[in-house]
Every structure is written in structure tokens, then in C-alpha cells.
Design a protein around this motif. Structure first.
Motif, PDB file in Angstrom:
ATOM      1  N   LYS A   1       0.817  -1.212   0.000  1.00 14.78           N
ATOM      2  CA  LYS A   1       0.000   0.000   0.000  1.00 14.78           C
ATOM      3  C   LYS A   1       0.855   1.267   0.000  1.00 14.78           C
ATOM      4  CE  LYS A   1      -3.800  -2.297   2.438  1.00 14.78           C
ATOM      5  NZ  LYS A   1      -4.621  -2.359   3.672  1.00 14.78           N
ATOM      6  N   ASP A   2       2.146   1.081  -0.209  1.00 18.02           N
ATOM      7  CA  ASP A   2       3.072   2.216  -0.208  1.00 18.02           C
ATOM      8  C   ASP A   2       2.878   3.028  -1.491  1.00 18.02           C
ATOM      9  OD1 ASP A   2       5.287   3.917  -0.480  1.00 18.02           O
ATOM     10  OD2 ASP A   2       6.551   2.583   0.689  1.00 18.02           O
ATOM     11  N   SER A   3       2.468   4.254  -1.356  1.00 20.76           N
ATOM     12  CA  SER A   3       2.154   5.100  -2.519  1.00 20.76           C
ATOM     13  C   SER A   3       3.361   5.303  -3.435  1.00 20.76           C
ATOM     14  CB  SER A   3       1.605   6.451  -2.061  1.00 20.76           C
ATOM     15  OG  SER A   3       2.535   7.117  -1.217  1.00 20.76           O
ATOM     16  N   SER A   4       4.557   5.385  -2.846  1.00 20.59           N
ATOM     17  CA  SER A   4       5.754   5.594  -3.676  1.00 20.59           C
ATOM     18  C   SER A   4       6.058   4.370  -4.531  1.00 20.59           C
ATOM     19  CB  SER A   4       6.965   5.930  -2.795  1.00 20.59           C
ATOM     20  OG  SER A   4       7.241   4.878  -1.883  1.00 20.59           O
ATOM     21  N   LEU A   5       5.860   3.178  -3.972  1.00 19.85           N
ATOM     22  CA  LEU A   5       6.085   1.946  -4.729  1.00 19.85           C
ATOM     23  C   LEU A   5       5.024   1.782  -5.809  1.00 19.85           C
ATOM     24  CD1 LEU A   5       7.767  -0.616  -5.065  1.00 19.85           C
ATOM     25  CD2 LEU A   5       6.324  -1.731  -3.357  1.00 19.85           C
TER      26      LEU A   5
ATOM     27  N   TYR B   1       5.371   2.152 -10.528  1.00 23.28           N
ATOM     28  CA  TYR B   1       4.887   1.316 -11.630  1.00 23.28           C
ATOM     29  C   TYR B   1       3.713   1.962 -12.386  1.00 23.28           C
ATOM     30  CZ  TYR B   1       7.789  -2.347  -9.623  1.00 23.28           C
ATOM     31  OH  TYR B   1       8.865  -3.078  -9.148  1.00 23.28           O
ATOM     32  N   ASN B   2       3.433   3.209 -12.071  1.00 22.21           N
ATOM     33  CA  ASN B   2       2.323   3.937 -12.727  1.00 22.21           C
ATOM     34  C   ASN B   2       0.995   3.179 -12.586  1.00 22.21           C
ATOM     35  OD1 ASN B   2       3.926   6.115 -13.720  1.00 22.21           O
ATOM     36  ND2 ASN B   2       4.690   4.754 -15.325  1.00 22.21           N
ATOM     37  N   ILE B   3       0.792   2.600 -11.426  1.00 21.32           N
ATOM     38  CA  ILE B   3      -0.450   1.879 -11.151  1.00 21.32           C
ATOM     39  C   ILE B   3      -1.430   2.846 -10.491  1.00 21.32           C
ATOM     40  CG2 ILE B   3      -1.499   0.022  -9.789  1.00 21.32           C
ATOM     41  CD1 ILE B   3       1.157  -1.494 -10.057  1.00 21.32           C
ATOM     42  N   SER B   4      -2.600   2.989 -11.074  1.00 22.19           N
ATOM     43  CA  SER B   4      -3.591   3.939 -10.535  1.00 22.19           C
ATOM     44  C   SER B   4      -4.543   3.237  -9.574  1.00 22.19           C
ATOM     45  CB  SER B   4      -4.366   4.594 -11.683  1.00 22.19           C
ATOM     46  OG  SER B   4      -4.993   3.606 -12.485  1.00 22.19           O
ATOM     47  N   GLU B   5      -3.977   2.652  -8.540  1.00 17.21           N
ATOM     48  CA  GLU B   5      -4.753   1.983  -7.497  1.00 17.21           C
ATOM     49  C   GLU B   5      -4.219   2.429  -6.138  1.00 17.21           C
ATOM     50  OE1 GLU B   5      -7.289   0.256  -8.202  1.00 17.21           O
ATOM     51  OE2 GLU B   5      -7.028  -0.593 -10.210  1.00 17.21           O
ATOM     52  N   GLU B   6      -4.952   2.086  -5.089  1.00 14.72           N
ATOM     53  CA  GLU B   6      -4.505   2.432  -3.747  1.00 14.72           C
ATOM     54  C   GLU B   6      -3.594   1.360  -3.163  1.00 14.72           C
ATOM     55  OE1 GLU B   6      -7.881   3.316  -1.352  1.00 14.72           O
ATOM     56  OE2 GLU B   6      -8.396   5.144  -2.457  1.00 14.72           O
ATOM     57  N   SER B   7      -3.493   0.236  -3.853  1.00 13.25           N
ATOM     58  CA  SER B   7      -2.615  -0.840  -3.415  1.00 13.25           C
ATOM     59  C   SER B   7      -2.132  -1.616  -4.637  1.00 13.25           C
ATOM     60  CB  SER B   7      -3.351  -1.790  -2.452  1.00 13.25           C
ATOM     61  OG  SER B   7      -4.233  -2.634  -3.168  1.00 13.25           O
ATOM     62  N   LEU B   8      -1.298  -2.605  -4.399  1.00 14.50           N
ATOM     63  CA  LEU B   8      -0.778  -3.444  -5.488  1.00 14.50           C
ATOM     64  C   LEU B   8      -1.666  -4.665  -5.722  1.00 14.50           C
ATOM     65  CD1 LEU B   8       3.038  -3.359  -4.630  1.00 14.50           C
ATOM     66  CD2 LEU B   8       1.850  -2.097  -6.434  1.00 14.50           C
ATOM     67  N   GLU B   9      -2.851  -4.676  -5.114  1.00 21.46           N
ATOM     68  CA  GLU B   9      -3.805  -5.782  -5.338  1.00 21.46           C
ATOM     69  C   GLU B   9      -4.057  -5.924  -6.833  1.00 21.46           C
ATOM     70  OE1 GLU B   9      -4.854  -8.529  -3.529  1.00 21.46           O
ATOM     71  OE2 GLU B   9      -6.217  -7.368  -2.238  1.00 21.46           O
ATOM     72  N   GLY B  10      -3.897  -7.145  -7.339  1.00 23.75           N
ATOM     73  CA  GLY B  10      -4.094  -7.406  -8.759  1.00 23.75           C
ATOM     74  C   GLY B  10      -2.809  -7.424  -9.545  1.00 23.75           C
TER      75      GLY B  10
ATOM     76  N   MET C   1       7.529  -9.235  -7.242  1.00 19.53           N
ATOM     77  CA  MET C   1       6.267  -9.808  -7.706  1.00 19.53           C
ATOM     78  C   MET C   1       5.603  -8.917  -8.757  1.00 19.53           C
ATOM     79  SD  MET C   1       4.757 -11.356  -4.132  1.00 19.53           S
ATOM     80  CE  MET C   1       3.579 -12.423  -4.945  1.00 19.53           C
ATOM     81  N   VAL C   2       5.707  -7.599  -8.600  1.00 17.09           N
ATOM     82  CA  VAL C   2       5.128  -6.680  -9.586  1.00 17.09           C
ATOM     83  C   VAL C   2       5.934  -6.714 -10.886  1.00 17.09           C
ATOM     84  CG1 VAL C   2       4.484  -4.303 -10.088  1.00 17.09           C
ATOM     85  CG2 VAL C   2       4.192  -5.186  -7.776  1.00 17.09           C
ATOM     86  N   ASP C   3       7.254  -6.763 -10.766  1.00 15.91           N
ATOM     87  CA  ASP C   3       8.094  -6.894 -11.964  1.00 15.91           C
ATOM     88  C   ASP C   3       7.722  -8.158 -12.737  1.00 15.91           C
ATOM     89  OD1 ASP C   3       9.553  -4.572 -11.517  1.00 15.91           O
ATOM     90  OD2 ASP C   3      11.120  -5.592 -10.367  1.00 15.91           O
TER      91      ASP C   3
ATOM     92  N   PHE D   1       4.413  -7.571 -14.732  1.00 15.56           N
ATOM     93  CA  PHE D   1       4.555  -6.838 -15.998  1.00 15.56           C
ATOM     94  C   PHE D   1       5.347  -7.627 -17.032  1.00 15.56           C
ATOM     95  CE2 PHE D   1       3.396  -3.166 -13.323  1.00 15.56           C
ATOM     96  CZ  PHE D   1       2.388  -2.640 -14.121  1.00 15.56           C
ATOM     97  N   SER D   2       6.256  -8.463 -16.555  1.00 13.31           N
ATOM     98  CA  SER D   2       6.996  -9.327 -17.478  1.00 13.31           C
ATOM     99  C   SER D   2       6.062 -10.316 -18.164  1.00 13.31           C
ATOM    100  CB  SER D   2       8.092 -10.083 -16.715  1.00 13.31           C
ATOM    101  OG  SER D   2       8.739 -11.015 -17.544  1.00 13.31           O
ATOM    102  N   HIS D   3       5.085 -10.835 -17.408  1.00  8.59           N
ATOM    103  CA  HIS D   3       4.146 -11.811 -17.968  1.00  8.59           C
ATOM    104  C   HIS D   3       3.077 -11.157 -18.855  1.00  8.59           C
ATOM    105  CE1 HIS D   3       5.894 -14.787 -15.254  1.00  8.59           C
ATOM    106  NE2 HIS D   3       5.258 -15.702 -15.956  1.00  8.59           N
ATOM    107  N   VAL D   4       2.568 -10.007 -18.456  1.00  3.27           N
ATOM    108  CA  VAL D   4       1.512  -9.384 -19.269  1.00  3.27           C
ATOM    109  C   VAL D   4       2.055  -8.904 -20.607  1.00  3.27           C
ATOM    110  CG1 VAL D   4       0.108  -8.727 -17.275  1.00  3.27           C
ATOM    111  CG2 VAL D   4       1.778  -7.097 -18.197  1.00  3.27           C
ATOM    112  N   ASP D   5       3.366  -8.736 -20.689  1.00  4.25           N
ATOM    113  CA  ASP D   5       3.970  -8.396 -21.981  1.00  4.25           C
ATOM    114  C   ASP D   5       3.744  -9.510 -23.004  1.00  4.25           C
ATOM    115  OD1 ASP D   5       4.851  -5.898 -21.347  1.00  4.25           O
ATOM    116  OD2 ASP D   5       6.923  -6.480 -20.911  1.00  4.25           O
ATOM    117  N   GLY D   6       3.460 -10.704 -22.498  1.00  2.00           N
ATOM    118  CA  GLY D   6       3.213 -11.840 -23.380  1.00  2.00           C
ATOM    119  C   GLY D   6       1.768 -11.959 -23.816  1.00  2.00           C
ATOM    120  N   ILE D   7       0.922 -10.999 -23.435  1.00  3.11           N
ATOM    121  CA  ILE D   7      -0.492 -10.993 -23.852  1.00  3.11           C
ATOM    122  C   ILE D   7      -0.678  -9.842 -24.829  1.00  3.11           C
ATOM    123  CG2 ILE D   7      -2.896 -10.873 -23.083  1.00  3.11           C
ATOM    124  CD1 ILE D   7      -1.967 -11.804 -20.327  1.00  3.11           C
ATOM    125  N   PRO D   8      -0.669 -10.114 -26.130  1.00  3.45           N
ATOM    126  CA  PRO D   8      -0.721  -9.041 -27.145  1.00  3.45           C
ATOM    127  C   PRO D   8      -1.870  -8.057 -26.954  1.00  3.45           C
ATOM    128  CG  PRO D   8      -0.261 -11.152 -28.175  1.00  3.45           C
ATOM    129  CD  PRO D   8      -0.608 -11.441 -26.753  1.00  3.45           C
TER     130      PRO D   8
END
Length: 348
Positions: free
Chosen positions: A152-156, A160-169, A191-193, A196-203
Motif C-alpha cells: 500500500k506504499d504510494s511511492s512503490l 509502476y504507474n499503477i492507478s490503485e490504492e494498493s498493489l492488489e491485482g 512480484m510486480v516486476d 509486468f513481465s508476464h503481461v507483456d506476453g499478452i498481445p
């Protein structure tokens, strides 16, 4: 004359014998304490700044080496190491798995290599931040509270330019190899890295706008909690997409469970009641005809792929008809949906 020669030879041999005896004794004291059959295996922590003498005593106390004094001598005085053919000990901090069947030379090599002992942690699809945090704490990686705070750390999150209040998802479910007492922020970032590494494989995800990408992750998190058979994930995605186009609520029980267990901190319900379907919360997809504000779980590749590119169907409903296998029946209209429910209860 001969007696004098013998005397001098004896005098000369004594140091040689003593030296040879000392070398043999040194080699014995630094040899493996046990055979592989009877070996002891211990995890040894080497914090930054650890003194070799302290480490030597620790290894001896754990029954991993014959003598802490000889271990220290081999490390402290290079001459001893050269006699035994050791490499110089360049102690690297970390956590190591040491065996009593290892010689002092083997232990030197391991401590100098920096090849640490890792803890294997499996993070299944569909877990929430709090459930992942529990697993990490149980495995000895980091305290659950620290991980939840990091997620839930806003800086973290901003990193990753995530527009959420947490890293859930965005904490990708996978098998990880962590070290004990890792920094919680580092664990979350890994875990976040990985996500994004995996979603790069979804065109289909690559060309999405930030808002569409966010909605897709939210939808995938719901699909992850609804499907059990891989082939049904795309069909469930099509149902949700069709309902969203018609401004119909998703009616996902998974969102109700999320409200109860994650937002209200209550035990997981055995049955969702009608009262709970009316909970006034933006995550209630029975009450609001839209996606919830954020993800409700951390989805894997099947759910992410299904949400990113669902097939075109006429389905607007699905119902569980086989609890043992998780198989669902899909319907195009409400009457057919009710019929499937009647058939299910009749068969039971």
C-alpha cells in the motif's frame, strides 16, 4: 663419529616429524565431520559485518565442523590454508545451507561464492494481498504486516504507474525463491516486476489505454475467483463483458466475499445470504452495474488472457452445476438460467 651423526639426524628429524604431525592433525580437524550418510544440514545466517571467529564458533556449536579454532586459523592465517590447498575466505553476507559432510575448504568456497540458500514460496492464483502476506510470514520471508504496508506504499505504487490504492491485482502468482528476512518492499517489487513481465506476453494488453488496462486487470481478478476449469475462464469473461455492455450488474459472489473477508475482516462465509447481497459497498457487483473500484485478487495468465480478449458469445448468465469439478452452465437469457438451476437441483 657415527653416534654424533645419528644424534644430529635425530635432532633434524624431530621438527620435520612435528611439522608433518601438525599438518596431518590440521588436515584432520578441517576435514568433513561426518559422511554424507550421517550428515547434518543447517541454515547458517551470515549478517553483514560477521566476524570469522564468531562464525567459526557458530559452525562448531551446530555440529557442522570439527573445530572452530582450526576453522578460524585456516581463515585468519593464509599459510594454513595454502598447506591444505584452500582458497582464501572472502566472507559474503547471506543465508547458507551448510552440511557436516562438507570440508572446511568446501565451506570456504560456499561462503565466498555468495550463493545463498533460498526459500521456495508458491503463490497460487487468486490470493489477495493479505493471504500472500500470511504465506510470506509463515515461510520466514518477511512479517505479514510489513508486506501489507509495502503493498500500500504510494511511492512503490507510483513507481509502476499503477492507478490503485494498493498493489492488489499486480502481484503475480508464481513460485518464488526468496531469502529469509527480506525487505518487504523488495519482495513486493519482485512480484510486480514479474507481473509486468508476464503481461507483456499478452498481445491484447499491449495497445490498451491506461484506463482499459486497469479495467481489464480488475475484471481478470474477478474471473480468477469465479472459474475452476481453464476452458471456462474465457466464457465467464464473455458473460461479464456482455453484461457490462448492457449496463447489467456482474452479480459476482466473489466480490461479496472480498467485501466480507478483506474489507470487513470477517471469516469467509459458508453461504452468501440475501442480506449480504445488499451490502452498501462499491465492491458489491449485485448493487452497482459496474466494475468494482479495484481488483479483488491477484490473477494468473489464464484469467488475464481471458479478460484481455474474451470470445464473442451471447451468454449473459452462468451457474455452477458441478461443485466437484467446478463446471458451469452458460445461458443466453434468464429463463434458461433458471431452468439450469432447476435441472441442477432435480439431479441432486
Amino acid at each position: 663419529m657415527k653416534q654424533k651423526i645419528r644424534f644430529f639426524l635425530t635432532i633434524l628429524l624431530i621438527p620435520v616429524i612435528l611439522i608433518c604431525s601438525g599438518v596431518l592433525f590440521f588436515l584432520y580437524e578441517t576435514s568433513p565431520k561426518t559422511s554424507e550418510k550421517d550428515e547434518i544440514v543447517e541454515r547458517v545466517e551470515v549478517p553483514s559485518g560477521t566476524k570469522i571467529k564468531e562464525l567459526a564458533l557458530q559452525l562448531e556449536a551446530k555440529g557442522l565442523i570439527r573445530s572452530g579454532k582450526f576453522f578460524y586459523a585456516a581463515a585468519r592465517y593464509p599459510l594454513f590454508g595454502k598447506i591444505a590447498g584452500y582458497s582464501v575466505l572472502n566472507l559474503e553476507s547471506g543465508v547458507y545451507r551448510i552440511k557436516s559432510s562438507m570440508s572446511t575448504a568446501d565451506i570456504f568456497k560456499l561462503f565466498s561464492s555468495g550463493k545463498q540458500d533460498y526459500i521456495r514460496v508458491a503463490v497460487p492464483e487468486g490470493l489477495t494481498i493479505s493471504k500472500i502476506a500470511e504465506r510470506l510470514e509463515e515461510a520466514g520471508i518477511c512479517p505479514a504486516a510489513d508486506f501489507k504496508n509495502a503493498a500500500k506504499d504510494s511511492s512503490l505504487i507510483a513507481k509502476y504507474n499503477i492507478s490503485e490504492e494498493s498493489l492488489e491485482g499486480y502481484l503475480f502468482p508464481d513460485t518464488y525463491f526468496f531469502t529469509p528476512d527480506m525487505d518487504a518492499h523488495t519482495v513486493a517489487a519482485i512480484m510486480v516486476d514479474n507481473f509486468f513481465s508476464h503481461v507483456d506476453g499478452i498481445p491484447a494488453l499491449k495497445n490498451m489505454s491506461p484506463s482499459d488496462f486497469k479495467d481489464t486487470i480488475i475484471l481478470a481478478s474477478i474471473i480468477e475467483r469465479e472459474y475452476r476449469i481453464d476452458a471456462e475462464a474465457p466464457l465467464i469473461a464473455s458473460v461479464f463483458r456482455n453484461r457490462m455492455k448492457k449496463n447489467i450488474g456482474l452479480y459476482s459472489c466473489a466480490t461479496i466475499e472480498y467485501i466480507i473477508t478483506e474489507l470487513e475482516g470477517m471469516p469467509h462465509p459458508d453461504v452468501i445470504t440475501y442480506k449480504e447481497l445488499k451490502i452498501n459497498n462499491p465492491y458489491n457487483t449485485y448493487k452497482w452495474a459496474a466494475l468494482p473500484p479495484g481488483p479483488i485478487s491477484n490473477p494468473g495468465m489464464i484469467a488475464l488472457s481471458a479478460a484481455a480478449q474474451p470470445p464473442k458469445t451471447n451468454y449473459y448468465y452462468f451457474r455452477l452445476i458441478d461443485p466437484d469439478t467446478g463446471r458451469h452452465a452458460f445461458s443466453t437469457d434468464f429463463d434458461e438460467h433458471i431452468k439450469e438451476g432447476t435441472l441442477y437441483h432435480t439431479k441432486r
